[in-house]
Scaffold this motif. Structure first.
Motif, mmCIF file in Angstrom:
data_model
loop_
_atom_site.group_PDB
_atom_site.id
_atom_site.type_symbol
_atom_site.label_atom_id
_atom_site.label_comp_id
_atom_site.label_asym_id
_atom_site.label_seq_id
_atom_site.Cartn_x
_atom_site.Cartn_y
_atom_site.Cartn_z
ATOM 1 N N GLN A 96 -6.326 -8.196 -11.653
ATOM 2 C CA GLN A 96 -6.271 -8.542 -10.232
ATOM 3 C C GLN A 96 -5.362 -9.740 -9.980
ATOM 4 N N GLY A 97 -5.298 -10.623 -10.947
ATOM 5 C CA GLY A 97 -4.474 -11.796 -10.755
ATOM 6 C C GLY A 97 -3.048 -11.627 -11.217
ATOM 7 N N SER A 98 -2.634 -10.401 -11.522
ATOM 8 C CA SER A 98 -1.298 -10.145 -12.075
ATOM 9 C C SER A 98 -0.231 -9.980 -11.001
ATOM 10 N N GLY A 99 -0.601 -10.089 -9.728
ATOM 11 C CA GLY A 99 0.373 -9.971 -8.663
ATOM 12 C C GLY A 99 0.043 -8.847 -7.709
ATOM 13 N N LYS A 100 0.727 -8.861 -6.579
ATOM 14 C CA LYS A 100 0.465 -7.883 -5.536
ATOM 15 C C LYS A 100 0.818 -6.466 -5.960
ATOM 16 N N ALA A 101 1.918 -6.309 -6.677
ATOM 17 C CA ALA A 101 2.345 -4.968 -7.101
ATOM 18 C C ALA A 101 1.325 -4.338 -8.038
ATOM 19 N N ALA A 102 0.856 -5.121 -9.011
ATOM 20 C CA ALA A 102 -0.124 -4.595 -9.963
ATOM 21 C C ALA A 102 -1.425 -4.236 -9.263
ATOM 22 N N LEU A 103 -1.872 -5.101 -8.353
ATOM 23 C CA LEU A 103 -3.111 -4.827 -7.627
ATOM 24 C C LEU A 103 -2.973 -3.585 -6.764
ATOM 25 N N THR A 104 -1.838 -3.410 -6.115
ATOM 26 C CA THR A 104 -1.604 -2.222 -5.288
ATOM 27 C C THR A 104 -1.670 -0.950 -6.113
ATOM 28 N N ILE A 105 -1.060 -0.967 -7.299
ATOM 29 C CA ILE A 105 -1.060 0.207 -8.181
ATOM 30 C C ILE A 105 -2.475 0.537 -8.632
ATOM 31 N N ILE A 106 -3.225 -0.490 -9.025
ATOM 32 C CA ILE A 106 -4.588 -0.266 -9.506
ATOM 33 C C ILE A 106 -5.470 0.312 -8.406
ATOM 34 N N ILE A 107 -5.366 -0.236 -7.204
ATOM 35 C CA ILE A 107 -6.167 0.267 -6.074
ATOM 36 C C ILE A 107 -5.774 1.699 -5.738
ATOM 37 N N THR A 108 -4.485 2.001 -5.759
ATOM 38 C CA THR A 108 -4.018 3.360 -5.464
ATOM 39 C C THR A 108 -4.548 4.356 -6.477
ATOM 40 N N VAL A 109 -4.517 3.992 -7.756
ATOM 41 C CA VAL A 109 -5.015 4.880 -8.816
ATOM 42 C C VAL A 109 -6.505 5.138 -8.629
ATOM 43 N N ASN A 110 -7.264 4.088 -8.359
ATOM 44 C CA ASN A 110 -8.703 4.263 -8.173
ATOM 45 C C ASN A 110 -9.024 5.095 -6.944
ATOM 46 N N ALA A 111 -8.250 4.923 -5.886
ATOM 47 C CA ALA A 111 -8.451 5.744 -4.688
ATOM 48 C C ALA A 111 -8.155 7.208 -4.981
ATOM 49 N N ALA A 112 -7.105 7.473 -5.764
ATOM 50 C CA ALA A 112 -6.760 8.850 -6.133
ATOM 51 C C ALA A 112 -7.866 9.472 -6.989
ATOM 52 N N VAL A 113 -8.425 8.689 -7.903
ATOM 53 C CA VAL A 113 -9.526 9.184 -8.733
ATOM 54 C C VAL A 113 -10.737 9.507 -7.870
ATOM 55 N N TYR A 114 -11.001 8.666 -6.892
ATOM 56 C CA TYR A 114 -12.121 8.898 -5.974
ATOM 57 C C TYR A 114 -11.944 10.213 -5.221
ATOM 58 N N ILE A 115 -10.753 10.453 -4.707
ATOM 59 C CA ILE A 115 -10.485 11.704 -3.977
ATOM 60 C C ILE A 115 -10.620 12.901 -4.896
ATOM 61 N N LEU A 116 -10.120 12.780 -6.127
ATOM 62 C CA LEU A 116 -10.227 13.869 -7.101
ATOM 63 C C LEU A 116 -11.686 14.186 -7.404
ATOM 64 N N LEU A 117 -12.496 13.151 -7.586
ATOM 65 C CA LEU A 117 -13.916 13.369 -7.861
ATOM 66 C C LEU A 117 -14.612 14.014 -6.670
ATOM 67 N N LEU A 118 -14.208 13.660 -5.467
ATOM 68 C CA LEU A 118 -14.783 14.300 -4.274
ATOM 69 C C LEU A 118 -14.490 15.797 -4.276
#
Length: 527
Positions: free
Chosen positions: A462-484
């Motif tokens: 989370q503290g690695s910068g805005k770009a890294a945080l954006t990528i991590i959040i996007t991946v988790n959101a995609a996983v959430y949609i896939l699980l749905l």
């Protein structure tokens, strides 16, 4: 399906505009925090609370009345659009001027007795000048919402935001060094000029649209306007007064709990000026959906289409719940990273985590409120809002002096739960809600837990910068949609329905509708 496509496209357009405006708004809030500090933001938040109350009085139920009357006129092909807008504009101008006089002449009294700082009187007077323009402007907003021409009006909103920021930043360069009073005046001037500019643009846009030639003046038009506007205005104004009292009492309660005067204002600024704007940022989608649902449900109610009302209500609530649960997971897991990236420190991270579980209730209540207003249930919304706000004032007096921040958080949860329970109960009385608890609540809860448990493993980034945080959040959101999708919360029928919305060919639309009927004949026919 044509109406559904129009609803979704208009909602997405309005949501995209809201996201853009909120993104700019949060960035501007960060800028103001840097210039004014947390205590200064807390003081200006109190000024804007009073201004918000004045705006609510100036609106006087006009956005809902303008939308509903325009929709009803279109359904009857009465050609009274011009008469409706004249009545609405005159009504708005009258109420707006009355509020201008009230705030202008009462500014010093409000600043001294309510805000406890006489320096805020000048900001209140500057903001008062915007009230007539804001009141008339909301009539045009309701008109464009009813006509579903949100794309054009979105440009007006973006222009308004740009003017506000440009004027505020320019004036802050000259006035900020003179002290907090002048800094607040600079932002207030930006808001006022932006409201006037927005009204002029909305009026020009309205004049450029084609209108049916009025046949004759409809008798009782003002009575119809007041029938819709006054109940909504009464509820909104009563709630606004109580909400303002609540917000003014919160810093007082913090001081009584042992905080210093500066510490109480800083704590209030962190919660209301920093944490809540982030919490409410994703609500742009739900706010847009709620706004667009008003004319859609009003049109269906006018035509007596009960099947479509039931179908749209169930689908809108399901979409809201799925979205809000995913958003709550993001806020909870990545609170530290979001606070660091947005404000440069972790000052509001704790409050993001604590308030995250409240998002599903908060967002769903917004959607339900839009449905109720479209179904001519604004009187009940008025009652629930008054009950909610009165209860909050009492709880603020009882809990915050004793429990400080913990008491305030408890008040937020109690308030939202009570308001939502009353609203959803009323909605179940006026339409048939067929909500699958397993697909709409239990499975999404499991999916968001599973997807964001993985986020915990990556939380160190989370503290690695805005770009890294954006990528991590996007991946988790995609996983959430896939699980749905894998668990069936998002069904094959839902996917077919979504594809058909954007289908251009009539053959593909017919194939999609046939497939949907096999899965759920009654609901697809109502769509």
């Amino acid at each position: 399906m044509k109406n559904t496509k129009r609803l979704l496209i208009n909602t997405l357009t309005l949501a995209a505009t809201s996201f853009l405006m909120r993104t700019v708004g949060v960035a501007f809030n960060v800028y103001l925090t840097g210039r004014l500090g947390a205590a200064g933001i807390g003081l200006f938040s109190l000024v804007t609370d009073v201004y918000a109350m004045a705006l609510t009085f100036s609106f006087a139920g006009l956005p809902l009345a303008s939308t509903r009357l325009t929709v009803e006129d279109s359904g009857k092909n009465a050609g009274q659009g011009a008469w409706i807008m004249r009545r609405c504009a005159l009504y708005g101008l009258t109420v707006g001027c009355m509020m201008l006089a009230a705030v202008w002449f009462g500014a010093e009294l409000i600043a001294k007795l309510w805000l406890g700082d006489i320096r805020t009187a000048s900001s209140l007077r500057i903001l008062a000048l915007s009230l007539p323009a804001a009141s008339v402007g909301c009539a045009f907003s309701g008109y464009f919402t009813a006509r579903r021409t949100v794309l054009k009006y979105a440009a007006v909103q973006i222009f308004e935001q740009a003017v506000k920021i440009a004027v505020s930043v320019l004036m802050l360069r000259f006035w900020a060094a003179k002290g907090a009073e002048y800094a607040c005046d600079a932002v207030a001037l930006g808001i006022t000029i932006s409201q006037i500019s927005s009204l002029l643009c909305a009026f020009l846009l309205y004049k450029s649209t084609k209108h049916q030639k009025p046949k004759e003046k409809t008798p009782g038009g003002l009575r119809a306007l007041l029938r819709i506007a006054l109940p909504d205005a009464a509820g909104s104004c009563a709630r606004s007064v109580l909400l303002t009292i609540e917000h003014l009492l919160i810093p007082v309660g913090f001081r009584k709990s042992g905080q210093s005067a500066g510490g109480a204002m800083t704590l209030y600024g962190v919660i209301h000026g920093m944490a809540l704007p982030v919490i409410l940022y994703p609500a742009a989608i739900m706010t847009a959906l709620s706004s667009m649902l008003v004319p859609e449900f009003a049109e269906c109610a006018a035509r007596g289409n009960r099947n479509r009302i039931d179908s749209m209500a169930a689908r809108a609530i399901k979409i809201t719940v799925l979205f809000s649960m995913g958003t709550a997971g993001i806020m909870f897991i990545f609170s530290e990273g979001l606070s660091q990236c947005i404000y440069g420190d972790g000052q509001c991270a704790e409050y993001l985590r604590v308030l995250a579980p409240l998002l599903p209730i908060m967002y769903t209540d917004t959607t339900v409120d839009g449905i109720l207003k479209g179904l001519d249930q604004q009187v009940y919304s008025m009652r629930y809002n008054i009950i909610d706000s009165a209860m909050c004032v009492v709880l603020v007096l009882m809990l915050i002096p004793k429990y400080s921040v913990k008491g305030y958080v408890a008040i937020l949860f109690i308030s939202e739960i009570v308001n939502f329970s009353l609203s959803i109960h009323r909605l179940s009385k006026v339409c048939t809600l067929e909500i699958n608890i397993m697909d709409s609540i239990i499975k999404p809860a499991v999916c968001v837990t599973a997807s964001f448990l993985a986020g915990l493993l990556l939380s160190s980034a989370q503290g690695s910068g805005k770009a890294a945080l954006t990528i991590i959040i996007t991946v988790n959101a995609a996983v959430y949609i896939l699980l749905l999708m894998l668990t069936g919360s998002i069904s094959a029928q839902d996917i077919i329905w979504f594809k058909n919305i954007f289908s251009r060919g009539s053959k593909s639309e017919k194939r999609g509708l046939c497939a949907a009927r096999i899965n759920d004949r009654q609901r697809s026919m109502s769509d």
